[in-house]
Design a protein around this motif. Structure first.
Motif, PDB file in Angstrom:
ATOM      1  N   ALA A  80      -9.142  13.955  -7.202  1.00  0.00           N
ATOM      2  CA  ALA A  80      -8.581  13.565  -6.217  1.00  0.00           C
ATOM      3  C   ALA A  80      -9.581  12.923  -5.040  1.00  0.00           C
ATOM      4  O   ALA A  80     -10.003  14.426  -4.220  1.00  0.00           O
ATOM      5  CB  ALA A  80      -7.541  14.186  -5.039  1.00  0.00           C
TER       6      ALA A  80
ATOM      7  N   ARG B 275      -2.832   7.430  -6.645  1.00  0.00           N
ATOM      8  CA  ARG B 275      -1.929   9.221  -7.366  1.00  0.00           C
ATOM      9  C   ARG B 275      -0.847   9.386  -7.083  1.00  0.00           C
ATOM     10  O   ARG B 275      -0.329   9.870  -7.867  1.00  0.00           O
ATOM     11  CB  ARG B 275      -2.582   9.940  -6.198  1.00  0.00           C
ATOM     12  CG  ARG B 275      -3.977  10.081  -6.629  1.00  0.00           C
ATOM     13  CD  ARG B 275      -4.951  11.553  -5.810  1.00  0.00           C
ATOM     14  NE  ARG B 275      -5.027  11.822  -4.605  1.00  0.00           N
ATOM     15  CZ  ARG B 275      -5.436  11.269  -3.273  1.00  0.00           C
ATOM     16  NH1 ARG B 275      -6.317  10.666  -4.099  1.00  0.00           N
ATOM     17  NH2 ARG B 275      -4.676  10.865  -2.233  1.00  0.00           N
ATOM     18  N   ARG B 276       0.177   7.919  -6.365  1.00  0.00           N
ATOM     19  CA  ARG B 276       1.458   8.042  -5.885  1.00  0.00           C
ATOM     20  C   ARG B 276       1.974   7.372  -7.465  1.00  0.00           C
ATOM     21  O   ARG B 276       3.371   7.924  -7.609  1.00  0.00           O
ATOM     22  CB  ARG B 276       2.022   7.983  -5.123  1.00  0.00           C
ATOM     23  CG  ARG B 276       1.471   8.428  -3.497  1.00  0.00           C
ATOM     24  CD  ARG B 276       2.326   8.268  -2.408  1.00  0.00           C
ATOM     25  NE  ARG B 276       1.464   8.770  -1.057  1.00  0.00           N
ATOM     26  CZ  ARG B 276       2.340   8.383  -0.401  1.00  0.00           C
ATOM     27  NH1 ARG B 276       2.712   7.298   0.174  1.00  0.00           N
ATOM     28  NH2 ARG B 276       1.362   9.347   0.546  1.00  0.00           N
TER      29      ARG B 276
ATOM     30  N   GLU C 148      -9.991  12.191  -1.239  1.00  0.00           N
ATOM     31  CA  GLU C 148      -9.046  11.970  -0.491  1.00  0.00           C
ATOM     32  C   GLU C 148      -8.776  11.461   0.933  1.00  0.00           C
ATOM     33  O   GLU C 148     -10.676  11.536   1.401  1.00  0.00           O
ATOM     34  CB  GLU C 148      -8.199  13.654  -0.213  1.00  0.00           C
ATOM     35  CG  GLU C 148      -7.443  14.059  -1.578  1.00  0.00           C
ATOM     36  CD  GLU C 148      -6.332  15.267  -1.392  1.00  0.00           C
ATOM     37  OE1 GLU C 148      -6.786  16.299  -0.428  1.00  0.00           O
ATOM     38  OE2 GLU C 148      -6.209  15.413  -2.613  1.00  0.00           O
TER      39      GLU C 148
ATOM     40  N   MET D 249      -6.778   4.631  -3.030  1.00  0.00           N
ATOM     41  CA  MET D 249      -6.665   5.956  -4.013  1.00  0.00           C
ATOM     42  C   MET D 249      -5.166   7.204  -3.469  1.00  0.00           C
ATOM     43  O   MET D 249      -4.766   7.458  -4.650  1.00  0.00           O
ATOM     44  CB  MET D 249      -8.351   6.592  -3.332  1.00  0.00           C
ATOM     45  CG  MET D 249      -9.225   6.338  -3.744  1.00  0.00           C
ATOM     46  SD  MET D 249      -9.208   5.874  -6.107  1.00  0.00           S
ATOM     47  CE  MET D 249     -10.216   4.102  -5.406  1.00  0.00           C
ATOM     48  N   GLU D 250      -5.133   7.376  -2.564  1.00  0.00           N
ATOM     49  CA  GLU D 250      -4.053   8.024  -2.629  1.00  0.00           C
ATOM     50  C   GLU D 250      -2.592   6.893  -3.195  1.00  0.00           C
ATOM     51  O   GLU D 250      -1.355   7.362  -3.558  1.00  0.00           O
ATOM     52  CB  GLU D 250      -3.459   8.172  -0.783  1.00  0.00           C
ATOM     53  CG  GLU D 250      -2.220   8.763  -0.499  1.00  0.00           C
ATOM     54  CD  GLU D 250      -1.681  10.247  -0.999  1.00  0.00           C
ATOM     55  OE1 GLU D 250      -0.237  10.277  -1.431  1.00  0.00           O
ATOM     56  OE2 GLU D 250      -2.607  10.716  -1.478  1.00  0.00           O
TER      57      GLU D 250
ATOM     58  N   ASN E 244     -10.641   9.432  -9.452  1.00  0.00           N
ATOM     59  CA  ASN E 244      -9.679  10.210  -8.449  1.00  0.00           C
ATOM     60  C   ASN E 244      -8.765  10.354  -9.614  1.00  0.00           C
ATOM     61  O   ASN E 244      -7.708  11.301  -9.178  1.00  0.00           O
ATOM     62  CB  ASN E 244      -8.809   8.517  -7.989  1.00  0.00           C
ATOM     63  CG  ASN E 244      -7.683   8.879  -6.845  1.00  0.00           C
ATOM     64  OD1 ASN E 244      -8.461   9.737  -6.175  1.00  0.00           O
ATOM     65  ND2 ASN E 244      -6.934   8.129  -7.305  1.00  0.00           N
ATOM     66  N   GLU E 245      -8.793   9.892 -10.735  1.00  0.00           N
ATOM     67  CA  GLU E 245      -8.013  10.112 -12.038  1.00  0.00           C
ATOM     68  C   GLU E 245      -8.516  11.420 -12.511  1.00  0.00           C
ATOM     69  O   GLU E 245      -7.856  12.963 -12.315  1.00  0.00           O
ATOM     70  CB  GLU E 245      -8.402   9.396 -12.921  1.00  0.00           C
ATOM     71  CG  GLU E 245      -6.646   7.746 -12.696  1.00  0.00           C
ATOM     72  CD  GLU E 245      -7.166   7.142 -13.929  1.00  0.00           C
ATOM     73  OE1 GLU E 245      -7.535   7.525 -15.332  1.00  0.00           O
ATOM     74  OE2 GLU E 245      -6.791   6.280 -13.712  1.00  0.00           O
TER      75      GLU E 245
END
Length: 126
Positions: free
Chosen positions: A76, A124-125, A78, A120-121, A72-73
Motif C-alpha cells: 500500500a 485499495r478500497r 499511503e 491509491m487509497e 500499490n497492489e
C-alpha cells in the motif's frame, strides 16, 4: 542558488532527489525492493515528465498513475508515503534552485502527491 531553467537543471534536480529517495527509510523500499526500479530507464522518464510539467515540452509519453497501481497492489502506497516523497522533493528544490519554475515544481508536486495518495487509497478500497 540558481534558477530552474533548462533540461540540465531538471536532470540535476531529479538525480539529486532520487539520491535521497533511494536511501530514505520511509519510501526507499518502494523503489529498491518493491518496484526494483531500473534507474537507467526510470530517470530519463522522470526528466521528460518534469520537462513536460514545467516547460511544456511534451517530451513525456507515459501514464504516471498507471505505473503506480501495480506497486500499490504489492504494498500500500499511503498518504504518509506521498507526504515524505513531497518533503524530499521540496527540500531538494530549496537546496538547489530558486525562482518561478522552482516554485512551480513545488506546486505541481503538491498536487501530484495529493492526487496520487487519493487514487491509491481509492484503488485499495475497490
Amino acid at each position: 542558488m540558481k534558477k530552474l531553467e533548462t533540461r540540465q537543471d531538471i536532470e540535476h534536480l531529479v538525480n539529486s532527489f532520487y539520491d535521497k529517495v533511494v536511501h530514505d527509510e520511509t519510501i526507499g523500499f518502494f523503489f529498491n525492493d518493491v518496484a526494483k526500479v531500473n534507474w537507467d530507464n526510470h530517470l530519463p522518464k522522470m526528466y521528460a515528465f518534469w520537462e513536460s510539467v514545467l516547460f511544456g515540452q511534451m517530451t513525456y509519453k507515459g501514464n504516471p498513475m498507471g505505473a503506480h497501481f501495480p506497486i500499490n497492489e504489492v504494498h500500500a502506497m499511503e498518504k504518509q508515503h506521498f507526504e515524505r516523497w513531497l518533503e524530499l522533493w521540496i527540500s531538494t528544490i530549496e537546496e538547489e534552485f530558486t525562482g518561478e519554475n522552482a516554485d512551480m515544481a513545488v506546486y505541481k508536486a503538491q498536487n501530484i502527491a495529493k492526487l496520487m495518495a487519493f487514487k491509491m487509497e481509492l484503488a485499495r478500497r475497490l
